[in-house]
Design a protein around this motif. Structure first.
Motif, PDB file in Angstrom:
ATOM      1  N   ILE A  42       0.872  42.337  61.197  1.00 48.31           N
ATOM      2  CA  ILE A  42      -0.133  42.215  62.265  1.00 48.31           C
ATOM      3  C   ILE A  42      -0.916  43.527  62.241  1.00 48.31           C
ATOM      4  O   ILE A  42      -0.447  44.543  62.740  1.00 48.31           O
ATOM      5  CB  ILE A  42       0.513  42.004  63.641  1.00 48.31           C
ATOM      6  CG1 ILE A  42       1.500  40.833  63.617  1.00 48.31           C
ATOM      7  CG2 ILE A  42      -0.564  41.794  64.702  1.00 48.31           C
ATOM      8  CD1 ILE A  42       0.873  39.485  63.356  1.00 48.31           C
ATOM      9  N   ARG A 102       2.927  34.163  65.403  1.00 50.01           N
ATOM     10  CA  ARG A 102       2.053  34.122  64.235  1.00 50.01           C
ATOM     11  C   ARG A 102       2.873  34.092  62.946  1.00 50.01           C
ATOM     12  O   ARG A 102       2.543  33.366  62.000  1.00 50.01           O
ATOM     13  CB  ARG A 102       1.116  35.339  64.222  1.00 50.01           C
ATOM     14  CG  ARG A 102       0.126  35.384  65.363  1.00 50.01           C
ATOM     15  CD  ARG A 102      -0.768  36.617  65.270  1.00 50.01           C
ATOM     16  NE  ARG A 102      -1.333  36.952  66.573  1.00 50.01           N
ATOM     17  CZ  ARG A 102      -2.160  37.961  66.791  1.00 50.01           C
ATOM     18  NH1 ARG A 102      -2.529  38.739  65.787  1.00 50.01           N
ATOM     19  NH2 ARG A 102      -2.620  38.206  68.011  1.00 50.01           N
ATOM     20  N   PHE A 128      -7.254  31.447  58.524  1.00 49.74           N
ATOM     21  CA  PHE A 128      -7.050  32.507  59.509  1.00 49.74           C
ATOM     22  C   PHE A 128      -7.471  33.832  58.874  1.00 49.74           C
ATOM     23  O   PHE A 128      -7.302  34.052  57.673  1.00 49.74           O
ATOM     24  CB  PHE A 128      -5.582  32.566  59.951  1.00 49.74           C
ATOM     25  CG  PHE A 128      -4.608  32.777  58.812  1.00 49.74           C
ATOM     26  CD1 PHE A 128      -4.270  34.051  58.389  1.00 49.74           C
ATOM     27  CD2 PHE A 128      -4.037  31.689  58.164  1.00 49.74           C
ATOM     28  CE1 PHE A 128      -3.377  34.247  57.346  1.00 49.74           C
ATOM     29  CE2 PHE A 128      -3.140  31.872  57.113  1.00 49.74           C
ATOM     30  CZ  PHE A 128      -2.823  33.154  56.713  1.00 49.74           C
ATOM     31  N   LEU A 152      -3.639  38.138  60.881  1.00 50.63           N
ATOM     32  CA  LEU A 152      -2.325  38.079  60.237  1.00 50.63           C
ATOM     33  C   LEU A 152      -2.517  38.325  58.749  1.00 50.63           C
ATOM     34  O   LEU A 152      -3.370  37.710  58.121  1.00 50.63           O
ATOM     35  CB  LEU A 152      -1.682  36.705  60.452  1.00 50.63           C
ATOM     36  CG  LEU A 152      -0.365  36.463  59.724  1.00 50.63           C
ATOM     37  CD1 LEU A 152       0.759  37.243  60.395  1.00 50.63           C
ATOM     38  CD2 LEU A 152      -0.021  34.974  59.692  1.00 50.63           C
ATOM     39  N   ASP A 197       3.737  37.038  70.831  1.00 49.03           N
ATOM     40  CA  ASP A 197       2.509  36.600  70.173  1.00 49.03           C
ATOM     41  C   ASP A 197       2.576  36.896  68.676  1.00 49.03           C
ATOM     42  O   ASP A 197       2.281  36.042  67.832  1.00 49.03           O
ATOM     43  CB  ASP A 197       1.309  37.312  70.814  1.00 49.03           C
ATOM     44  CG  ASP A 197      -0.039  36.797  70.331  1.00 49.03           C
ATOM     45  OD1 ASP A 197      -0.063  36.074  69.319  1.00 49.03           O
ATOM     46  OD2 ASP A 197      -1.059  37.128  70.950  1.00 49.03           O
ATOM     47  N   MET A 231      -1.656  31.031  68.231  1.00 49.72           N
ATOM     48  CA  MET A 231      -2.622  30.613  67.226  1.00 49.72           C
ATOM     49  C   MET A 231      -3.991  30.375  67.826  1.00 49.72           C
ATOM     50  O   MET A 231      -4.972  30.224  67.121  1.00 49.72           O
ATOM     51  CB  MET A 231      -2.146  29.340  66.519  1.00 49.72           C
ATOM     52  CG  MET A 231      -0.948  29.550  65.643  1.00 49.72           C
ATOM     53  SD  MET A 231      -0.411  28.016  64.861  1.00 49.72           S
ATOM     54  CE  MET A 231       0.116  27.073  66.283  1.00 49.72           C
ATOM     55  N   ILE A 285       2.541  30.604  61.038  1.00 45.27           N
ATOM     56  CA  ILE A 285       1.499  30.726  60.013  1.00 45.27           C
ATOM     57  C   ILE A 285       2.058  31.384  58.746  1.00 45.27           C
ATOM     58  O   ILE A 285       2.001  30.810  57.665  1.00 45.27           O
ATOM     59  CB  ILE A 285       0.283  31.540  60.524  1.00 45.27           C
ATOM     60  CG1 ILE A 285      -0.247  30.958  61.832  1.00 45.27           C
ATOM     61  CG2 ILE A 285      -0.821  31.527  59.470  1.00 45.27           C
ATOM     62  CD1 ILE A 285      -1.380  31.763  62.445  1.00 45.27           C
TER      63      ILE A 285
END
Length: 293
Positions: free
Chosen positions: A116, A139, A75, A80, A135, A1, A143
């Protein structure tokens, strides 16, 4: 994040009392870019913003004054995209294997626009190279899933309180978007997944009300609604979902991202639209739980 603190990932703007059976959602207007993400990117600070639904959260900001909650992302979409399935992932982007349940063959993944994203608008590659699959999965876990849990809670609460719920999923589109086979560039597109995510009467009312305000409006072409509209629209159960696409040429300079002088007038028109659509639902709400067209 990265540098986005958990409390800043997204927020719900709540009215003192919810007075109308609406939930507003702005999943693509986030503009808080973690420095670690920018460091991974080959794009400059302006180019990476091409995927944003610029200022859509501000355009619909008066929804809360009219009595509806609004969920908005901080975000960015390039980081994302919550308007996708949770695991629409391109294996070419990552170091390490994807989980077996990942959807690696959807049209959106092929187009570089998965959960993504690989691209921003105009087919510009986001990343300098591959990055750890952990990674991407982080996310999604930290999130994507909390975002959708929050949206589900708002919709369920509204449905319990009013007996029906109308989700308005708020987006913008490039100014050069036109209808297939036509030079027409609509000001608004109302998407209801071709009549499956909302009652036809509700969709027609949304189109009519915007037309009465002087705008060019079409339904489902070329945007019929994404994952959110499809996933949360269950009109036979009184759960309705509409996607609204606003032509950015109405309110923002797409080259500089500076708001145009007509920005405030558009906010006022959308406030009028929300109030009128809410009155329509109040007058005809008894019909809305019926099957969609």
């Amino acid at each position: 994040m990265g540098e986005i603190a958990e409390r800043e990932l997204f927020e719900v703007l709540e009215p003192p009392v919810q007075r109308i059976p609406f939930v507003f959602n702005s999943p693509h207007s986030g503009r808080s870019y973690p420095q670690s993400f920018l460091d991974q990117s080959r794009l400059d600070a302006l180019s990476i913003r091409r995927s944003e639904d610029h200022y859509v959260d501000e355009l619909f900001q008066n929804a809360t004054f009219l009595g509806a909650p609004m969920l908005l992302a901080h975000f960015p979409r390039a980081f994302l995209d919550v308007n996708r399935e949770p695991y629409e992932l391109d294996p070419r982007m990552f170091d390490g294997p994807l989980p077996p349940h990942a959807n690696i063959s959807s049209m959106r993944v092929a187009g570089g626009l998965g959960t993504i994203p690989r691209l921003v608008a105009e087919n510009m590659e986001i990343y300098r190279g591959r990055f750890p699959v952990e990674d991407a999965l982080t996310r999604i876990e930290t999130i994507y899933k909390p975002y959708h849990a929050t949206l589900r809670k708002l919709i369920a609460r509204t449905h319990v309180q009013f007996g029906l719920s109308v989700l308005i999923d708020c987006h913008s589109m490039p100014g050069n978007v036109h209808l297939p086979g036509s030079a027409q560039r609509p000001d608004f597109i109302i998407g209801d997944r071709y009549g499956t995510s909302a009652a036809g009467e509700l969709s027609r009312a949304a189109v009519d009300l915007l037309q009465q305000l002087g705008y060019s409006v079409v339904r489902n072409k070329p945007y019929a609604g994404g994952f959110i509209t499809e996933h949360y629209g269950r009109p036979t159960r009184g759960l309705h979902a509409l996607q609204i696409e606003i032509n950015r040429a109405l309110y923002v300079d797409e080259a500089t991202l500076v708001r145009k002088p007509g920005f405030g007038a558009l906010v006022a028109d959308l406030t009028t639209f929300i109030g009128s659509l809410a009155r329509h639902v109040e007058d005809y709400g008894a019909y809305l739980p019926l099957a969609a067209e």
